[in-house]
Design an enzyme around this catalytic site. Structure first.
Site, PDB file in Angstrom:
ATOM      1  N   THR A 135     -88.617  40.601  37.873  1.00 16.60           N
ATOM      2  CA  THR A 135     -89.393  39.560  38.515  1.00 16.60           C
ATOM      3  C   THR A 135     -90.265  38.908  37.564  1.00 16.60           C
ATOM      4  O   THR A 135     -90.919  39.372  36.689  1.00 16.60           O
ATOM      5  CB  THR A 135     -90.087  40.180  39.446  1.00 16.60           C
ATOM      6  OG1 THR A 135     -89.206  40.984  40.363  1.00 16.60           O
ATOM      7  CG2 THR A 135     -90.562  38.816  40.665  1.00 16.60           C
ATOM      8  N   SER A 141     -86.282  36.857  44.075  1.00 18.61           N
ATOM      9  CA  SER A 141     -85.143  37.383  44.475  1.00 18.61           C
ATOM     10  C   SER A 141     -83.848  37.019  43.870  1.00 18.61           C
ATOM     11  O   SER A 141     -82.946  37.545  43.884  1.00 18.61           O
ATOM     12  CB  SER A 141     -84.844  37.123  46.162  1.00 18.61           C
ATOM     13  OG  SER A 141     -85.852  37.697  46.847  1.00 18.61           O
ATOM     14  N   THR A 167     -93.431  47.931  38.353  1.00 19.77           N
ATOM     15  CA  THR A 167     -93.616  49.274  38.838  1.00 19.77           C
ATOM     16  C   THR A 167     -94.077  50.065  37.534  1.00 19.77           C
ATOM     17  O   THR A 167     -92.860  50.372  36.731  1.00 19.77           O
ATOM     18  CB  THR A 167     -92.867  49.779  39.811  1.00 19.77           C
ATOM     19  OG1 THR A 167     -92.643  49.027  40.696  1.00 19.77           O
ATOM     20  CG2 THR A 167     -93.376  51.244  40.179  1.00 19.77           C
ATOM     21  N   GLU A 378     -86.363  45.936  44.461  1.00 23.81           N
ATOM     22  CA  GLU A 378     -84.934  46.047  44.217  1.00 23.81           C
ATOM     23  C   GLU A 378     -83.993  45.186  45.115  1.00 23.81           C
ATOM     24  O   GLU A 378     -82.942  45.590  45.459  1.00 23.81           O
ATOM     25  CB  GLU A 378     -84.625  47.616  44.430  1.00 23.81           C
ATOM     26  CG  GLU A 378     -85.216  48.551  43.282  1.00 23.81           C
ATOM     27  CD  GLU A 378     -84.886  48.392  41.928  1.00 23.81           C
ATOM     28  OE1 GLU A 378     -83.600  48.480  41.576  1.00 23.81           O
ATOM     29  OE2 GLU A 378     -85.823  47.865  41.254  1.00 23.81           O
ATOM     30  N   THR A 380     -84.920  41.686  48.155  1.00 26.94           N
ATOM     31  CA  THR A 380     -85.366  41.916  49.661  1.00 26.94           C
ATOM     32  C   THR A 380     -84.195  42.076  50.703  1.00 26.94           C
ATOM     33  O   THR A 380     -83.165  41.947  50.364  1.00 26.94           O
ATOM     34  CB  THR A 380     -86.069  40.487  49.701  1.00 26.94           C
ATOM     35  OG1 THR A 380     -85.141  39.644  49.631  1.00 26.94           O
ATOM     36  CG2 THR A 380     -87.082  40.456  48.844  1.00 26.94           C
TER      37      THR A 380
END
Length: 401
Positions: A135, A141, A167, A378, A380
């Site tokens: 991202t 997305s 993350t 991962e 939406t």
């Protein structure tokens, strides 16, 4: 496909359940309140997982999620790494999603490396904790709109761009970065690179404050003339206009069932706890027809049915990956279903438990906060539905937007 869990994974599932109940839950609230603090207790758990993987031909965890051919030459029906990873994630997320995402060497980047790396790269990055950076500030997305660039310079690539919502981006030892080799060629030119922390030009600019999964760090990373060896490009460096985006997107076929498994796990925890809290007010043996049941009973029956559907769809997608069957549609189906179900189940359990569900004496409210991200990262909910529609209708991304 057999709907029962394979017997050979019974010990794995039981061990993961014990970790969730006796290891994760006791420290869950501690790290929910101490956002960005690294859970040092996880180092021992990570070492145990590493030891299990070294001593077993059936690896478990994120690195085992792969479609590569079996090393033993077995071409029959297999229950292997993808299924074991999904079953393990389901049980561990009964304890804490954020703590699962914080286990060293079990990041989504490890799943990406396991999915598309060559043998040499697998050996070189073995034992490293890898995050995944997709991202960007102007690209969420729509992964095909990535603007981070990778320009070939001799035996290296030079990366420039910014990634957000990574993350484990600050804690991991390396990051799998998606970048484009040539913006004019569109999504076919997007490749993934392994960038190790400490590489000049790579900078952690901030850590995000989040609604849930607070035990897990979520970082923004800036790449400024960051020089990465060409050998760190995962997969083929060639731009295949016919194959398009499919090569790098294969990563999602392995990681989406894992995220779906996380959603199934946190939903299961909420249902189990609600049953305990309402033990004197519901029929635990399902002997009452929904039409004759109380509102709480009827709602619980429906939630359990939705949860079971999500669980089976997740296991199917993981099983297909183990057996080298195309599972892009199924990966999106299970991710869409499980993400939505987890959100509904956890919030409904808070509602049905009333003041107990909303207070911090119970983990129900925390699970409801943690579940939201599982319907977002991962891919939406809306993107999964779009992918499913394209697969069902046989349309390309250009034909159905």
């Amino acid at each position: 496909m057999n709907l029962e869990n394979p017997k050979k994974f019974a010990m794995l599932v039981e061990q993961a359940k014990q970790v969730a109940d006796n290891f994760y839950r006791p420290i869950s609230r501690k790290y929910d309140k101490a956002e960005h603090a690294y859970p040092k207790e996880l180092d021992m758990l990570a070492s145990l997982l590493d030891g299990m993987n070294e001593g077993s031909s059936e690896a478990t965890g994120a690195t085992s999620a792969s479609k590569r051919p079996s090393s033993d030459g077995d071409t029959g029906v297999r229950n292997s790494g993808n299924l074991s990873a999904a079953l393990g994630a389901m049980e561990l997320c009964r304890g804490d999603v954020g703590l699962l995402l914080s286990i060293p060497r079990q990041g989504l980047g490890n799943a990406a490396i396991g999915a598309v790396a060559n043998d040499e790269q697998l050996a070189r990055f073995k034992g490293k904790w890898a995050a995944m950076a997709i991202t960007e500030p102007s690209c969420g997305s729509d992964s095909a709109a990535i603007r981070t660039t990778a320009v070939k310079d001799g035996d290296d690539y030079i990366l420039n761009g910014e990634k957000i919502y990574v993350t484990a981006g600050a804690r991991a030892e390396c990051v799998v970065v998606w970048a484009t080799l040539d913006k004019s060629l569109g999504k076919a030119a997007i490749k993934s690179f392994v960038v190790e922390h400490g590489t000049p030009g790579m900078e952690i600019t901030r850590l995000e404050h989040k609604l849930g999964i607070k035990a897990s760090d979520t970082a923004a990373i800036l790449f400024t003339n960051c020089r990465v060896p060409a050998a760190n490009l995962l997969g083929s460096p060639e731009i295949d206009l016919k194959k398009g985006f499919a090569g790098v997107m294969e990563t999602f076929d392995n990681t989406r069932p894992l995220v779906a498994a996380m959603a199934v796990g946190v939903a299961a925890a909420s249902i189990e706890r609600l049953k305990e809290l309402l033990a004197g007010h519901i029929d635990a043996n399902y002997g009452t027809l929904p039409l004759n049941a109380s509102h709480a009973e009827a709602t619980l029956y429906r939630l359990e049915a939705e949860w079971e559907a999500a669980r089976l769809l997740t296991l199917k997608a993981a099983w297909m990956a183990d057996n080298k069957r195309p599972n892009s549609k199924e990966a999106s189906i299970c991710k869409a279903k499980a993400g939505r179900v987890a959100n509904e189940v956890t919030l409904k359990c808070v509602e049905l438990a009333a003041s107990l569900g909303y207070g911090e004496d119970e983990l129900l409210e925390k699970w409801s906060r943690d579940s939201k991200i599982l319907d977002i990262f991962e891919g939406t909910q809306q993107i999964q539905q779009l992918i499913i529609a394209r697969r069902v209708l046989g349309k390309s991304s250009a034909e159905l937007k």
